[in-house]
Design a protein around this motif. Structure first.
Motif, PDB file in Angstrom:
ATOM      1  N   HIS A  62     -53.753   3.941 -12.262  1.00  0.00           N
ATOM      2  CA  HIS A  62     -52.477   3.203 -12.300  1.00  0.00           C
ATOM      3  C   HIS A  62     -52.381   2.298 -13.524  1.00  0.00           C
ATOM      4  O   HIS A  62     -53.104   1.310 -13.650  1.00  0.00           O
ATOM      5  CB  HIS A  62     -52.285   2.363 -11.037  1.00  0.00           C
ATOM      6  CG  HIS A  62     -50.930   1.738 -10.969  1.00  0.00           C
ATOM      7  ND1 HIS A  62     -49.777   2.473 -10.772  1.00  0.00           N
ATOM      8  CD2 HIS A  62     -50.511   0.452 -11.118  1.00  0.00           C
ATOM      9  CE1 HIS A  62     -48.736   1.672 -10.786  1.00  0.00           C
ATOM     10  NE2 HIS A  62     -49.147   0.429 -11.000  1.00  0.00           N
ATOM     11  N   HIS A  64     -49.333   1.026 -16.822  1.00  0.00           N
ATOM     12  CA  HIS A  64     -47.976   1.107 -17.395  1.00  0.00           C
ATOM     13  C   HIS A  64     -48.157   0.850 -18.889  1.00  0.00           C
ATOM     14  O   HIS A  64     -48.074  -0.306 -19.318  1.00  0.00           O
ATOM     15  CB  HIS A  64     -47.046   0.015 -16.864  1.00  0.00           C
ATOM     16  CG  HIS A  64     -46.830  -0.063 -15.395  1.00  0.00           C
ATOM     17  ND1 HIS A  64     -45.597   0.134 -14.822  1.00  0.00           N
ATOM     18  CD2 HIS A  64     -47.671  -0.361 -14.372  1.00  0.00           C
ATOM     19  CE1 HIS A  64     -45.691  -0.047 -13.498  1.00  0.00           C
ATOM     20  NE2 HIS A  64     -46.940  -0.346 -13.220  1.00  0.00           N
ATOM     21  N   HIS A 202     -45.689   2.034  -5.659  1.00  0.00           N
ATOM     22  CA  HIS A 202     -46.183   0.666  -5.477  1.00  0.00           C
ATOM     23  C   HIS A 202     -45.981   0.301  -4.006  1.00  0.00           C
ATOM     24  O   HIS A 202     -44.879   0.467  -3.482  1.00  0.00           O
ATOM     25  CB  HIS A 202     -45.400  -0.317  -6.338  1.00  0.00           C
ATOM     26  CG  HIS A 202     -45.619  -0.152  -7.811  1.00  0.00           C
ATOM     27  ND1 HIS A 202     -44.997   0.813  -8.551  1.00  0.00           N
ATOM     28  CD2 HIS A 202     -46.406  -0.835  -8.675  1.00  0.00           C
ATOM     29  CE1 HIS A 202     -45.384   0.716  -9.815  1.00  0.00           C
ATOM     30  NE2 HIS A 202     -46.246  -0.280  -9.926  1.00  0.00           N
ATOM     31  N   HIS A 259     -51.755  -0.596  -4.923  1.00  0.00           N
ATOM     32  CA  HIS A 259     -51.925  -2.037  -4.626  1.00  0.00           C
ATOM     33  C   HIS A 259     -52.363  -2.261  -3.176  1.00  0.00           C
ATOM     34  O   HIS A 259     -53.475  -2.663  -2.928  1.00  0.00           O
ATOM     35  CB  HIS A 259     -50.683  -2.874  -4.959  1.00  0.00           C
ATOM     36  CG  HIS A 259     -50.427  -2.976  -6.429  1.00  0.00           C
ATOM     37  ND1 HIS A 259     -51.336  -3.536  -7.290  1.00  0.00           N
ATOM     38  CD2 HIS A 259     -49.383  -2.556  -7.188  1.00  0.00           C
ATOM     39  CE1 HIS A 259     -50.855  -3.464  -8.517  1.00  0.00           C
ATOM     40  NE2 HIS A 259     -49.680  -2.869  -8.484  1.00  0.00           N
ATOM     41  N   ASP A 312     -53.398  -1.372 -13.534  1.00  0.00           N
ATOM     42  CA  ASP A 312     -52.031  -1.839 -13.721  1.00  0.00           C
ATOM     43  C   ASP A 312     -51.845  -2.104 -15.226  1.00  0.00           C
ATOM     44  O   ASP A 312     -52.652  -1.651 -16.034  1.00  0.00           O
ATOM     45  CB  ASP A 312     -51.730  -3.071 -12.866  1.00  0.00           C
ATOM     46  CG  ASP A 312     -50.268  -3.081 -12.387  1.00  0.00           C
ATOM     47  OD1 ASP A 312     -49.462  -2.319 -12.945  1.00  0.00           O
ATOM     48  OD2 ASP A 312     -49.943  -3.842 -11.472  1.00  0.00           O
TER      49      ASP A 312
END
Ligand SMILES: [Zn+2]
Length: 391
Positions: A62, A64, A202, A259, A312
């Protein structure tokens, strides 16, 4: 040309750790063999001996990349909703600056022994960085649409963006239960072969998400009001968000919930019963950054679905480093075993991304990357442990 490496432990992940084991890797990074200490067939070979543990390359499920330019911009511990508001307010930036930050994030992951990434995208801007990278990327094109009347158009735009990543692995995915309406799930069901479209959602990153779904109350009501979004159509569901959306997914849909900071035992039981193909992705450093809280890890140890790890983005993490996520987990949950958590960091992520024929474990014929974890204490990490890619 084959290089042979040895360390205090070789950790294949698919098999038990080998004390003073040896691994042979050819010039293309392909494993030609994993050997016990003193194996006869390699007795005449030159072996480079290291202190520490040799593992497969890490899989970051995960990230971004698009948010890399936001490193250090946001205060820690504000909670999810102020964090989202800050990202919305500050994510726009000069394209060159964004691209430079993405390239630097890509290099950072490589230095930290990450070989494959599940990356969330809202734009096409990361495509070139991914094409040029030696890392494997699966791009999750993220859909945000809480207004049913706009769902069709938003979904169509998402599919077009997904197609623009052609040549690179990609799939279309809802962002989070609080940011997509039921119609988006209906369109997902209508996809040709939805089971091949990997989802990354998420999930329960904030208790506010549960309040919204259980009682239609909490900070998300103000959040949507400030955005001038009318959510009059949304009805309290009298249960947690994950229990509402799982039944909307196609049968056998591979889905990674990311998460899970506020996921409870009831939610996990529910998912075990209703969903066929769930993976739980944990992002401990981002959880501490945003909510100053960690998921109830022990609940996830006693269920069947695999666990993976993610960093993240740099908007909510000081670094993109899976070892650093492992160190945080082991510091807060000292009873965790490295035999388990290394699987979370490697093979489980490779399986979810469908790349375990090449990545995730030290097995003959694979090209998984090779990491050396230094400053380990036998088969345990120490707070000084570091990672260096060997190839
Ligand atoms: Zn995220």
């Amino acid at each position: 040309m084959v290089n042979y490496y040895s360390a205090d432990y070789i950790f294949p992940v698919s098999a038990k750790p080998i004390h003073n084991g040896i691994i042979g890797v050819d010039e293309n990074g392909e494993i030609i063999g994993v050997y016990e200490s003193g194996a006869k067939e390699i007795s005449d070979k030159t072996i480079t001996k290291h202190k520490g543990i040799i593992t497969p390359g890490f899989i970051n499920t995960h990230c971004h990349l698009e948010l890399s330019h936001l490193k250090g911009k946001f205060a820690k511990g504000t909670g999810l909703i102020p964090f989202i508001e800050a990202v919305i307010g500050q994510r726009n930036a000069n394209e060159k600056e964004v691209v430079k930050a993405m390239q630097s994030a890509d290099s950072e992951m490589k230095r930290n022994g990450i070989v494959a990434v599940g990356d969330i995208a809202n734009l096409a801007i990361s495509k070139e960085t991914k094409e040029k990278s030696s890392l494997y990327y699966h791009t999750f094109i993220e859909i945000l649409c809480f207004e049913p009347e706009k769902a069709q158009e938003v979904f169509r735009d998402g599919l077009a963006l997904c197609e623009s990543f052609d040549g690179l692995p990609s799939s279309i995915t809802p962002h989070a239960p609080y940011s997509v309406c039921k119609e988006i799930f209906r369109f997902l069901k209508q996809l040709h072969k939805p089971e091949t479209n990997l989802l990354s959602i998420h999930n329960q990153e904030s208790e506010e998400e549960n309040k919204l779904y259980r009682y239609k109350s909490g900070q998300f009501i103000d959040f949507y009001r400030k955005l001038n979004r009318d959510i009059g159509f949304f009805k309290a569901q009298a249960r947690d968000s994950i229990q509402t959306i799982v039944p909307l997914l196609p049968k056998r849909q591979p889905v990674m919930f990311v998460h899970n900071t506020y996921t409870n035992m009831k939610d996990i039981f529910f998912v075990d019963r209703f969903a066929g193909n769930v993976t739980w992705c944990l992002c401990p450093n981002a959880n501490l950054y945003i909510e100053n809280r960690l998921p109830k890890i022990d609940l996830f140890l006693n269920q069947d679905s695999p666990i993976t790890l993610g960093t993240d983005s740099l908007a909510s993490n000081d670094k993109l480093c899976i070892l650093s996520e492992l160190l945080t987990l082991h510091a807060h949950f000292p009873h965790l075993k490295l035999e388990d958590t290394l699987k979370w960091a490697t093979l489980n992520g490779a399986k979810y991304l469908g790349i375990d024929h090449q990545y995730g474990s030290l097995e003959k014929g694979k090209k998984p990357g090779l990491n050396l974890i230094s400053h380990a204490q036998g088969l345990k990490l120490s707070e000084n442990s570091t990672v260096t890619p060997l190839i």
